[in-house]
Design a protein around this motif. Structure first.
Motif, mmCIF file in Angstrom:
data_model
loop_
_atom_site.group_PDB
_atom_site.id
_atom_site.type_symbol
_atom_site.label_atom_id
_atom_site.label_comp_id
_atom_site.label_asym_id
_atom_site.label_seq_id
_atom_site.Cartn_x
_atom_site.Cartn_y
_atom_site.Cartn_z
ATOM 1 N N ILE A 7 1.031 -1.103 0.048
ATOM 2 C CA ILE A 7 -0.501 0.186 0.008
ATOM 3 C C ILE A 7 1.102 1.733 -0.211
ATOM 4 O O ILE A 7 2.000 1.246 1.120
ATOM 5 N N TYR A 8 0.857 2.050 -0.699
ATOM 6 C CA TYR A 8 2.001 3.336 -1.036
ATOM 7 C C TYR A 8 0.532 4.622 -1.529
ATOM 8 O O TYR A 8 -0.855 4.571 -2.193
ATOM 9 N N VAL A 9 1.350 5.392 -1.069
ATOM 10 C CA VAL A 9 0.602 6.598 -2.089
ATOM 11 C C VAL A 9 1.203 6.863 -3.366
ATOM 12 O O VAL A 9 0.252 7.708 -4.216
ATOM 13 N N LYS A 10 2.131 7.465 -3.777
ATOM 14 C CA LYS A 10 2.969 7.734 -4.757
ATOM 15 C C LYS A 10 4.338 7.540 -4.374
ATOM 16 O O LYS A 10 5.828 7.755 -3.407
ATOM 17 N N THR A 44 11.495 10.019 4.254
ATOM 18 C CA THR A 44 10.910 11.241 5.269
ATOM 19 C C THR A 44 10.014 10.263 5.586
ATOM 20 O O THR A 44 8.835 9.732 5.421
ATOM 21 N N VAL A 45 9.072 11.501 6.715
ATOM 22 C CA VAL A 45 7.986 11.210 6.882
ATOM 23 C C VAL A 45 7.785 12.170 6.904
ATOM 24 O O VAL A 45 7.548 13.423 6.779
ATOM 25 N N TRP A 46 5.438 12.124 7.098
ATOM 26 C CA TRP A 46 4.860 13.311 6.312
ATOM 27 C C TRP A 46 3.255 12.558 7.775
ATOM 28 O O TRP A 46 3.589 11.494 7.603
ATOM 29 N N THR A 47 3.126 13.492 7.689
ATOM 30 C CA THR A 47 1.960 13.125 8.887
ATOM 31 C C THR A 47 0.029 12.663 8.355
ATOM 32 O O THR A 47 -0.153 12.510 8.646
ATOM 33 N N ASP A 48 0.302 13.563 6.651
ATOM 34 C CA ASP A 48 -0.517 12.284 5.815
ATOM 35 C C ASP A 48 -0.561 12.595 4.665
ATOM 36 O O ASP A 48 0.927 12.461 4.533
ATOM 37 N N PRO A 49 -1.427 11.589 3.803
ATOM 38 C CA PRO A 49 -0.774 11.205 2.638
ATOM 39 C C PRO A 49 -0.993 12.438 1.604
ATOM 40 O O PRO A 49 -0.801 12.217 0.251
ATOM 41 N N THR A 50 -1.288 13.638 2.003
ATOM 42 C CA THR A 50 -1.086 14.997 0.793
ATOM 43 C C THR A 50 0.068 15.086 0.560
ATOM 44 O O THR A 50 1.075 15.351 0.106
ATOM 45 N N LEU A 51 0.947 14.300 1.693
ATOM 46 C CA LEU A 51 2.618 14.879 1.693
ATOM 47 C C LEU A 51 3.066 16.613 1.624
ATOM 48 O O LEU A 51 3.656 16.393 1.591
ATOM 49 N N LYS A 52 2.046 16.914 2.611
ATOM 50 C CA LYS A 52 2.416 18.523 2.549
ATOM 51 C C LYS A 52 3.261 18.905 3.611
ATOM 52 O O LYS A 52 3.693 19.911 3.819
ATOM 53 N N GLN A 53 2.904 18.199 5.005
ATOM 54 C CA GLN A 53 3.638 18.010 6.521
ATOM 55 C C GLN A 53 4.532 17.468 6.876
ATOM 56 O O GLN A 53 3.618 15.992 7.052
ATOM 57 N N GLY A 90 -8.872 6.362 7.826
ATOM 58 C CA GLY A 90 -10.059 7.348 6.374
ATOM 59 C C GLY A 90 -8.827 7.834 5.437
ATOM 60 O O GLY A 90 -9.059 8.447 4.058
ATOM 61 N N TRP A 91 -7.942 6.941 5.171
ATOM 62 C CA TRP A 91 -6.864 7.349 4.236
ATOM 63 C C TRP A 91 -6.897 6.780 2.188
ATOM 64 O O TRP A 91 -6.650 5.922 1.679
ATOM 65 N N TYR A 92 -7.773 5.404 3.056
ATOM 66 C CA TYR A 92 -8.512 4.274 1.772
ATOM 67 C C TYR A 92 -8.606 5.672 0.165
ATOM 68 O O TYR A 92 -7.515 4.663 -0.599
ATOM 69 N N ASP A 93 -8.945 6.182 0.356
ATOM 70 C CA ASP A 93 -8.877 7.229 -1.141
ATOM 71 C C ASP A 93 -7.545 7.578 -1.956
ATOM 72 O O ASP A 93 -7.568 8.314 -3.008
ATOM 73 N N SER A 94 -6.341 7.275 -0.955
ATOM 74 C CA SER A 94 -5.905 8.545 -1.211
ATOM 75 C C SER A 94 -4.047 7.342 -1.622
ATOM 76 O O SER A 94 -3.782 7.873 -1.613
ATOM 77 N N VAL A 95 -4.721 6.164 -1.313
ATOM 78 C CA VAL A 95 -3.610 5.120 -1.422
ATOM 79 C C VAL A 95 -4.469 4.519 -2.903
ATOM 80 O O VAL A 95 -4.816 4.496 -3.121
ATOM 81 N N GLN A 96 -2.583 4.090 -2.989
ATOM 82 C CA GLN A 96 -2.374 2.866 -4.217
ATOM 83 C C GLN A 96 -2.056 1.159 -3.940
ATOM 84 O O GLN A 96 -1.396 1.478 -2.766
ATOM 85 N N ILE A 97 -3.120 1.079 -3.747
ATOM 86 C CA ILE A 97 -2.716 -0.697 -3.613
ATOM 87 C C ILE A 97 -2.333 -1.381 -4.459
ATOM 88 O O ILE A 97 -3.059 -2.206 -5.562
ATOM 89 N N VAL A 98 -1.156 -2.067 -3.838
ATOM 90 C CA VAL A 98 -0.839 -3.211 -5.366
ATOM 91 C C VAL A 98 -0.751 -5.150 -4.899
ATOM 92 O O VAL A 98 0.116 -4.737 -3.487
#
Lengths: 107, 263
Positions: A7-10, A44-53, A90-98
């Protein structure tokens, strides 16, 4: 144990080679599950899948740390999230699953 | 040797009589400046300037701040013969570095074995090989930490437990891994030499290198004359595994976080 899904975001915007994956930390003292995004290459660590913070301060130097409890994300109480945990966050829509073809190669 | 005559006090006195006082003072100032700046310049830029004592022939040449640049061809195509030749060349290079570098004279000592390292047994030939390349190239610092000739630190950390195990992931393709996955075309010893070479050149702002800061981390990129690896992962497979000629390093201070070939 290797999980059957990855499971990954990008791809990581910092190092360009790692995958930004969902890492969960189970704070046993407070009985809390915290999710964050962790690059499996450059850590690198981000606080959420937007990868903004990004989360930069932790209690353990030289290792990626949980944004909530500050402990190392490589400790046994942390692990890569599975699908139910991603849903719980609540991040299911932000991730890709392979699905992993070769479980030994992607742990 | 010819140098002996320059040490002869009589000859030196004769030469000094012929040189104007102004020049002498200038030379003295330059000498003092060089004396103080030489170690710093070596440390900053990875140069190998000899110390004054070494130039006077009273001491062995200054130890290199870093090893001789790794061949611009640290990785060769995949045939076993070529790989072994490459490994031999990397080893020869490291051996020559060791010859001038006092601190690397003890790496093979069993007493320097880090804690937490599994004890060697005849059955674990692979572990033995691993220790061999570790000790030939890296200097143990204790507590499972190692230092490369260029000064990079390989310490415990990462998901795999140690940075060395982490970068070893880039010695093989992971065809099912989403996105790109840089694969180094060579063995671990050659990889470490190439990483050191890239680090030295990038740190010295050599031509074609790049560096940027990312919230406490430094990302270096260094090109090589020849291919160092190929693009793996699903992206690599889609592009038919193109050859790669650059290495990217991610560091926190001198601690290596990861390193891999890039496009």
């Amino acid at each position: 144990m290797a999980k059957p899904f990855l499971i990954y975001v990008k791809q990581c915007p910092v190092c360009g080679d790692g995958l930004c994956r969902v890492r969960v930390c189970h704070d046993l003292q407070r009985g809390r599950l915290t999710g964050c995004i962790l690059c499996d290459e450059c850590e690198t660590v981000w606080t959420d899948p937007t990868l903004k913070q990004k989360f930069l301060r932790g209690k353990v130097e030289g290792t990626p740390c949980c944004p909530d409890c500050g402990q190392s994300l490589w400790e046994p109480n942390s692990h890569w999230a599975d699908i139910p945990e991603v849903c719980l966050l609540g991040w299911y829509d932000s991730v890709q699953i392979v699905r992993k073809e070769n479980r030994d190669q992607i742990v | 040797m010819a140098r002996r005559t320059s040490n002869d006090p009589q000859a030196i006195a004769n030469v000094l009589r012929l040189i104007p006082a102004k020049w002498l003072v200038g030379m003295l100032v330059a000498l003092v400046l060089y004396f103080f700046l030489q170690p710093k310049l070596n440390a900053w830029f990875g140069w190998n300037l000899p110390s004054i004592a070494a130039m006077a022939g009273n001491e062995t040449p200054a130890k290199p701040a870093s090893p001789k640049p790794a061949s611009p061809k640290p990785a060769q195509p995949k045939s076993a013969q070529q790989k072994s030749a490459q490994q031999t060349s990397a080893q020869a290079e490291l051996a020559s570095t060791k010859a001038t570098e006092p601190r690397t004279t003890e790496p093979k000592a069993a007493s320097t074995k880090p804690s937490g390292e599994p004890t060697k047994s005849p059955a674990t030939a692979k572990a033995q090989d691993q220790d061999d390349w570790k000790y030939r190239i890296l200097k143990p610092l204790g507590r499972d930490r190692y230092e490369s000739p260029a000064g990079l630190i390989y310490a415990p950390g990462s998901e795999e437990g140690h940075r060395l195990s982490h970068i070893a992931r880039h010695l093989e393709d992971q065809p099912d891994r989403p996105g790109s996955h840089g694969v180094f075309d060579g063995d671990m010893a050659a990889f470490l030499v190439a990483i050191d070479d890239a680090y030295k050149r990038a740190r010295g702002h050599a031509k074609g290198t790049k560096s940027r800061l990312e919230d406490g981390m430094t990302v270096y990129e260094a090109p090589f004359d020849q291919t160092v690896g190929y693009l793996g992962g699903t992206e690599g497979a889609r592009k038919k595994n193109p050859k790669l000629k650059k290495l990217r390093l991610v560091l926190r201070d001198r601690n290596l976080i990861t390193a891999f070939p890039i496009q």
